[in-house]
Each structure stands twice: as structure tokens, then as C-alpha cells.
Design a protein around this motif. Structure first.
Motif, short mmCIF file in Angstrom:
data_model
loop_
_atom_site.label_atom_id
_atom_site.label_comp_id
_atom_site.label_asym_id
_atom_site.label_seq_id
_atom_site.Cartn_x
_atom_site.Cartn_y
_atom_site.Cartn_z
N GLY A 127 0.79 -1.20 0.00
CA GLY A 127 0.00 0.00 0.00
C GLY A 127 0.83 1.25 0.00
O GLY A 127 0.37 2.31 -0.37
N ALA A 128 2.09 1.19 0.41
CA ALA A 128 2.95 2.38 0.42
C ALA A 128 3.66 2.49 -0.90
O ALA A 128 4.20 1.52 -1.41
N GLN A 129 3.66 3.64 -1.48
CA GLN A 129 4.30 3.88 -2.77
C GLN A 129 5.61 4.60 -2.55
O GLN A 129 5.65 5.64 -1.90
N THR A 130 6.69 4.05 -3.08
CA THR A 130 8.00 4.68 -2.96
C THR A 130 8.31 5.42 -4.23
O THR A 130 8.62 4.80 -5.25
N PRO A 131 8.20 6.74 -4.26
CA PRO A 131 8.43 7.46 -5.49
C PRO A 131 9.90 7.49 -5.83
O PRO A 131 10.75 7.59 -4.97
N VAL A 132 10.17 7.40 -7.12
CA VAL A 132 11.54 7.47 -7.61
C VAL A 132 11.57 8.44 -8.77
O VAL A 132 10.88 8.25 -9.76
N PRO A 133 12.33 9.50 -8.70
CA PRO A 133 12.40 10.41 -9.81
C PRO A 133 12.93 9.72 -11.04
O PRO A 133 13.89 8.98 -10.99
N ALA A 134 12.27 9.91 -12.14
CA ALA A 134 12.64 9.19 -13.34
C ALA A 134 12.82 10.10 -14.52
O ALA A 134 12.73 9.68 -15.64
N GLY A 135 13.10 11.33 -14.36
CA GLY A 135 13.20 12.30 -15.41
C GLY A 135 13.14 11.76 -16.80
O GLY A 135 13.66 10.73 -17.09
N SER A 136 12.40 12.32 -17.67
CA SER A 136 12.20 11.80 -19.02
C SER A 136 13.50 11.79 -19.77
O SER A 136 14.16 12.79 -19.95
N SER A 137 13.90 10.57 -20.22
CA SER A 137 15.13 10.44 -20.97
C SER A 137 14.93 10.78 -22.43
O SER A 137 15.88 10.77 -23.21
N THR B 74 23.95 10.09 -20.37
CA THR B 74 24.07 8.67 -19.99
C THR B 74 24.16 8.53 -18.47
O THR B 74 23.53 7.64 -17.87
N ALA B 75 24.94 9.40 -17.83
CA ALA B 75 25.06 9.34 -16.37
C ALA B 75 23.72 9.61 -15.70
O ALA B 75 23.36 8.95 -14.71
N ARG B 76 22.95 10.53 -16.26
CA ARG B 76 21.63 10.82 -15.69
C ARG B 76 20.70 9.63 -15.81
O ARG B 76 19.99 9.27 -14.87
N ILE B 77 20.72 8.98 -16.98
CA ILE B 77 19.87 7.80 -17.18
C ILE B 77 20.26 6.68 -16.21
O ILE B 77 19.42 6.00 -15.63
N MET B 78 21.57 6.48 -16.01
CA MET B 78 22.03 5.44 -15.11
C MET B 78 21.61 5.72 -13.67
O MET B 78 21.24 4.81 -12.93
#
Length: 341
Positions: free
Chosen positions: A12-22, A84-88
Motif C-alpha cells: 500500500g505504500a508507494q515509494t516514489p523514484v524520480p525518473a526524469g524523461s530520458s 548517460t550518467a543521468r539515465i544510469m
């Protein structure tokens, strides 16, 4: 999964993860575009409009092109590396969130289980470590003779592999103070043999069941503990019983050993031929008093157990027992200790 964030459901708990649009241009890429444009504009003014620095000939054209386009290429190499570093970093954050979710789900499930199930899991993990530890070996030369005094009257055997089955119509008298283990049903020879081989894997349910039944019988539990100790010590030097391929002796040779024979009469029992394992074990027998005491204790336990086991076991039972990990440890340590010399 939204383009801005991703999460893993953990009860039930959602762990948000920033995923900036690649797929969109980041600030670094916009900066690279601007710098590239500025440089190309400056180069055009410098070489074309003002005509400064232009050289004639093919070599001059090549050098001019390098001066114009090499900085642009370097700018975009840096921009691509940053992208690439941002995506990784985004993928690493997603993976971390997934692992954290799995861990939380496992903890929640473990808390919901019954205490007995938790105990079984602990036993399974410990025995799995023992099975893994059995895959290491060591050998050396030492002197120890496994001798057993000949009793005037053989004591009553307590393991099911030794004691005969009681008649169904017989009445057993249990006086006050009788130990609880004496009231347990006899241990089957098949369980006894399988327990001495230890479970094959963590999923070997039949092996764990046989081991649990065998541990309820005190003499068998003492032998299993002694075998576990020496197998763990051997594993510290890379000696595993599964790696050993001994020459198997005939059942009558084992019966001679059970009858008290020693030396050349039972030399066939020392079927371990792995020189490296023998050398390692012998060296440790000399230098490590803890290993030496554990090996002597194990040899005595095995000697006492087998003398009782052979009284009621047939040739097939003896062959099965001689192929267990415990019997292979006896062959290795008995040869190092000089039991078969």
C-alpha cells in the motif's frame, strides 16, 4: 508508470523514484546546443565573413574543418556522457526502490508466518550452509588409532539402525525417570543413513525430514554433530566430500572393522586417493589442535556407531552408508590418522 516518477508497491505504500524523461532535452543538452551554435557562428564569422585564418590546399581545408567542428564534437561528447550518467542514476534509483519493496514484502510475510515455520527456515538455512561447507577439503599425515575396547556384553543399542524392532504384543515397562528419548519410536535405518549424508540442497525436504528425526535420537545426534564439525573444518581448506571419489570397499570389510579389526585387514576402507586432500588434512592434523581433537572425536563416534549399526544392517544398508558424506569423512580422516595402516 508515469514519465515523471515510478514506484514499487510495498503493502500500500508507494515509494516514489524520480525518473526524469530520458526522451526530452535536459539542461545540459540545451547548453550544448547553445554552445555549438555560438561556436559555429563565431567560426563562420572568423573564417568566412572576415576571411581570417583560411588556408589554401587540401591540408588547409582539413585543418580549418577540424578547428570548426572538433570543439562541437567535444561539446556533444560531454553532453552525451552527462545524459548517460543521468539515465544510469534514474535506473539505479528504480532498482533500489524495487529491492526495497521486495525486502519490505519479505519482512511482512516473515512476520505473518507461524513460529514453527520460522524455525524450519532457520534450520534449512543453517544446514544449507553446512552442505556448502562440505565442498572443501584438506589432507595431512598424523597418527591416531581408532580403537574400541571389547565389552564383555554388548550394550543395548539406542539407534534404530542397531536396535531390533520391538514385538507388537510386547509390553514395555517405563519406570519413573525414564528419559524422553527412550520413549520415542525406533529410528528407521533409511532415515539414519540419509541423515548421515545430510540434505543435498535447501529444497531437499525428505533429507531435512530424515535429519530432524535422526536428531531426536541422542547417539545419532552426537555423531551428526561430530560429522558436521569436521566437515565444516575441512571446508575451510577447500575440501568437499562431494569432490571425493573413493574406492568403495566390500561390505565384509566393513563388517571386519565393526568386529574390531584394524590395520592392513581393513586397508580397503581407506579408499580416498586424492593426494592434495590427504596432504592438507595431515598437515592440519599436526598443526591445528582444534582440528585434531574434532577429528579424533568424530572417529570414535563413527567407530562406536558402526559397530552397533552392522549388527542388524544387511549388505545393502552397509553399501548405502559407506557412500554418505559422513563415511567419506571417516575414510579421509581414518587414513590420515593411520587407522588403516
Amino acid at each position: 508508470m508515469s514519465p515523471k516518477s515510478t514506484g514499487f508497491n510495498t503493502g500500500g505504500a508507494q515509494t516514489p523514484v524520480p525518473a526524469g524523461s530520458s526522451e526530452q532535452l535536459s539542461g545540459v543538452e540545451w547548453a550544448a546546443l547553445i554552445l555549438s551554435g555560438v561556436w559555429l557562428l563565431a567560426a563562420t564569422l572568423f573564417f568566412v565573413v572576415l576571411g581570417t585564418g583560411m588556408r589554401e590546399g587540401a591540408l588547409g581545408l582539413v585543418l580549418t574543418a577540424l578547428v570548426i567542428f572538433l570543439p562541437v564534437a567535444m561539446i556533444w561528447v560531454a553532453a552525451i556522457a552527462a545524459r548517460t550518467a543521468r539515465i544510469m542514476r534514474e535506473e539505479s534509483a528504480r532498482l533500489h526502490a524495487a529491492i526495497e519493496g521486495i525486502r519490505q514484502a519479505y519482512i511482512t510475510q516473515a512476520k505473518a508466518q507461524k513460529p514453527q515455520a520460522g524455525a524450519d527456515m532457520s534450520v534449512a538455512r543453517k544446514l544449507d550452509e553446512i552442505a556448502a561447507a562440505q565442498r572443501k577439503t584438506e589432507t595431512a599425515l598424523a597418527t591416531f588409532s581408532s580403537t574400541r575396547p571389547q565389552p564383555v556384553a554388548p550394550p543395548p543399542a539406542r539407534t534404530a539402525a542397531v536396535r531390533p524392532a520391538a514385538r507388537e504384543d510386547a509390553q514395555v515397562a517405563l519406570p519413573l525417570g525414564t528419559p524422553a528419548e527412550d520413549m520415542l519410536p525406533p529410528l528407521e535405518r533409511s532415515d539414519f543413513i540419509r541423515a548421515l549424508n545430510f540434505p543435498e540442497t535447501a529444497e531437499d525436504k525428505a533429507g531435512f525430514a530424515s535429519l530432524r528425526r535422526a536428531l531426536k535420537d541422542r547417539p545419532t545426534a552426537q555423531l551428526i554433530q561430530a560429522a558436521q564439525d569436521v566437515l565444516t573444518l575441512l571446508s575451510q581448506d577447500g575440501i568437499y566430500m562431494d569432490d571425493l571419489r573413493p574406492d568403495m570397499a566390500r561390505p565384509e570389510i566393513w563388517r571386519n572393522f565393526a568386529g574390531g579389526a584394524r590395520g592392513r585387514a581393513i586397508a580397503a576402507l581407506g579408499g580416498i586417493r586424492d593426494r592434495s586432500s590427504l596432504a592438507l588434512a595431515a598437515a592440519r592434523m599436526k598443526s591445528d589442535p582444534i582440528f585434531r581433537d574434532a577429528a579424533h572425536h568424530f572417529l570414535r563416534r563413527f567407530d562406536q556407531m558402526f559397530s552397533s549399526f552392522a549388527e542388524s544392517a544387511d549388505d545393502h544398508d552397509i553399501s548405502d552408508l559407506s557412500n554418505t558424506r559422513t563415511a567419506r569423512a571417516f575414510m579421509l580422516l581414518g587414513r590420515v590418522a593411520g587407522t588403516f595402516d
